[in-house]
Design a protein around this motif. Structure first.
Motif, short mmCIF file in Angstrom:
data_model
loop_
_atom_site.label_atom_id
_atom_site.label_comp_id
_atom_site.label_asym_id
_atom_site.label_seq_id
_atom_site.Cartn_x
_atom_site.Cartn_y
_atom_site.Cartn_z
N VAL A 140 -7.14 10.46 10.14
CA VAL A 140 -7.82 11.35 9.19
C VAL A 140 -8.02 10.72 7.82
N ASP A 141 -7.21 9.72 7.47
CA ASP A 141 -7.31 9.10 6.14
C ASP A 141 -8.25 7.90 6.16
N ALA A 142 -8.83 7.62 4.98
CA ALA A 142 -9.81 6.54 4.87
C ALA A 142 -9.13 5.21 4.59
N ALA A 143 -9.81 4.15 4.96
CA ALA A 143 -9.37 2.80 4.59
C ALA A 143 -9.64 2.60 3.10
N GLY A 144 -9.02 1.58 2.50
CA GLY A 144 -9.25 1.30 1.09
C GLY A 144 -7.95 1.01 0.37
N ILE A 145 -8.03 1.02 -0.97
CA ILE A 145 -6.87 0.67 -1.80
C ILE A 145 -6.13 1.93 -2.25
N TYR A 146 -4.88 2.02 -1.85
CA TYR A 146 -4.00 3.12 -2.24
C TYR A 146 -3.07 2.62 -3.35
N VAL A 147 -3.03 3.37 -4.47
CA VAL A 147 -2.32 2.92 -5.67
C VAL A 147 -0.99 3.66 -5.81
N SER A 199 15.44 0.96 -18.69
CA SER A 199 14.96 0.06 -17.64
C SER A 199 13.47 0.24 -17.37
N SER A 200 12.81 -0.87 -17.22
CA SER A 200 11.39 -0.82 -16.84
C SER A 200 11.27 -0.46 -15.37
N PRO A 201 10.28 0.33 -15.00
CA PRO A 201 10.09 0.64 -13.57
C PRO A 201 9.54 -0.57 -12.83
N ASN A 202 9.81 -0.65 -11.54
CA ASN A 202 9.28 -1.74 -10.71
C ASN A 202 8.55 -1.15 -9.52
N ALA A 203 7.23 -1.18 -9.61
CA ALA A 203 6.41 -0.64 -8.52
C ALA A 203 6.20 -1.67 -7.43
N GLY A 204 6.84 -2.83 -7.55
CA GLY A 204 6.73 -3.84 -6.50
C GLY A 204 5.47 -4.67 -6.62
N THR A 205 5.23 -5.46 -5.59
CA THR A 205 4.04 -6.31 -5.54
C THR A 205 3.06 -5.73 -4.51
N ASN A 206 1.80 -6.10 -4.67
CA ASN A 206 0.74 -5.57 -3.81
C ASN A 206 0.95 -5.96 -2.34
N GLY A 207 0.45 -5.12 -1.46
CA GLY A 207 0.56 -5.40 -0.03
C GLY A 207 -0.71 -5.03 0.71
N SER A 242 4.65 2.61 -17.67
CA SER A 242 4.60 2.78 -16.22
C SER A 242 4.16 1.48 -15.54
N ASP A 243 4.49 1.38 -14.24
CA ASP A 243 4.12 0.19 -13.47
C ASP A 243 3.35 0.64 -12.24
N GLN A 244 2.41 -0.21 -11.80
CA GLN A 244 1.59 0.13 -10.64
C GLN A 244 1.51 -1.06 -9.68
N SER A 245 1.32 -0.71 -8.41
CA SER A 245 1.01 -1.70 -7.38
C SER A 245 0.06 -1.02 -6.40
N GLN A 246 -0.43 -1.77 -5.45
CA GLN A 246 -1.40 -1.18 -4.53
C GLN A 246 -1.23 -1.74 -3.12
N VAL A 247 -1.70 -0.93 -2.16
CA VAL A 247 -1.72 -1.35 -0.75
C VAL A 247 -3.16 -1.24 -0.26
N ASN A 248 -3.68 -2.37 0.19
CA ASN A 248 -5.04 -2.39 0.75
C ASN A 248 -4.94 -2.03 2.23
N VAL A 249 -5.45 -0.86 2.59
CA VAL A 249 -5.36 -0.37 3.96
C VAL A 249 -6.63 -0.71 4.73
N VAL A 250 -6.46 -1.43 5.83
CA VAL A 250 -7.56 -1.78 6.73
C VAL A 250 -7.35 -1.01 8.03
#
Length: 321
Positions: A126-133, A75-83, A144-152
């Motif tokens: 304590v954590d920075a804003a930005g894109i978490y992968v 099975s291929s991994p599913n990292a989901g869609t970006n958020g 492997s599969d990747q997605s990201q969350v853009n944190v504001v």
């Protein structure tokens, strides 16, 4: 040929199984795990894991020969869609995984905007804003599969710390904002009854009470409020000037009784020479001249308290003879 086995990714391309049977001659026929016909090309979109049999017919008296390829579909991994995740600087810690869409599978790893390893929990304090992968590893031959969350992260509003102040009823208008230590500008004020307030307390038009300063927040930050409790103190009234005429052999007399204008008790007296004196004058021993009554209000801030000279300027000299 020789029996073989292989792993094929569920999202991979169609694979020809014959080359896996080392030494096999062409021209044979294939059957699927259930015994049905099979083309010899495994397509993960339409075929399923199992044993695929290759048969080469023999010329009599030679019997047919068979070999099998055991196919395992991974099975291929599913990292989901970006958020996107928008937080306030004072928000509680949040699980980044909850911001992924597309049925993301758990068990992956997270990396910060700078690429360092990070837990799934982000703390905006304590954590920075930005894109978490988010990366989900695969079983070969799947990748492997990747997605990201853009944190504001929005800055939390700061209305400062609550404060209190005393203002004289005859004082000048006072700007209340500097009293709220740490407060940022740009907020709005409301008076004790909830009505609009300019932020400048004028004892001529305003009244004692709680004055509320509100700084709006950018969602999801809530607005912040601070309160200035204003106590308006009454100005002292030393009355109006008077004149007292005595005979040198008159009885001792209370100077206060010669003041007009509703003078308040509790003040202090000074002789014509400026020395402290009681409210009682004895013409047998005290000199004639101007005796000054000063009424100080202990509830008024020092910078607002009238001094003796101010009281004299207000009421003029007082003379007894």
């Amino acid at each position: 040929g020789a029996d073989a086995s292989t792993s094929i990714c569920d999202q991979g391309l169609a694979t020809n199984l014959l080359p896996l049977l080392v030494g096999a001659q062409a021209g044979g026929t294939w059957t699927a795990p259930g015994g049905g016909a099979f083309s010899g090309s495994y397509d993960p979109a339409t075929n399923a894991s199992g044993t695929y049999t290759y048969t080469v017919a023999g010329t009599l008296p030679c019997a047919a020969d068979q070999a099998v390829v055991t196919v395992t579909e991974t099975s291929s991994p599913n990292a989901g869609t970006n958020g996107t995740l928008t937080l306030c600087a004072n928000s509680a810690s949040t699980n980044l995984f909850l911001s992924l869409g597309g049925g993301a599978q758990a068990g992956g790893t997270w990396a910060t905007p700078g690429g360092a390893a990070h837990s799934a929990t982000i703390d905006p304090a304590v954590d920075a804003a930005g894109i978490y992968v988010y990366t989900l590893n695969a079983t070969a031959p799947c990748v492997s599969d990747q997605s990201q969350v853009n944190v504001v992260i929005n800055t939390a509003p700061n209305a400062g710390a609550d404060a209190s102040t005393s203002i004289c009823d005859q004082g000048l208008a006072t700007n209340l904002l500097p009293l709220l230590v740490g407060a940022q500008a740009g907020g709005t004020w409301t008076g004790p009854g909830g009505g609009a307030f300019s932020g400048s307390y004028d004892p001529a038009t305003n009244a004692s009470g709680n004055y509320t300063y509100t700084v709006a927040g950018t969602l999801p930050c809530a607005a912040d409020q601070a309160v200035v409790a204003v106590t308006e103190t009454s100005s002292p009234n030393a009355g109006t000037n008077g004149t007292l005429t005595l005979c040198a052999n008159s009885a001792s007399t209370n100077l206060f009784l010669s003041l007009g204008g509703g003078a308040q008790a509790g003040g202090t007296w000074a002789t014509p020479g400026g020395a402290a004196h009681s409210a009682t004058i004895d013409p047998a021993v005290d000199p004639a001249g101007i005796y000054v009554c000063t009424r100080l209000n202990a509830g008024v801030p020092l910078r607002k308290r009238p001094v003796a000279s101010e009281r004299c300027d207000q009421h003029g000299p007082q003379r007894w003879s």
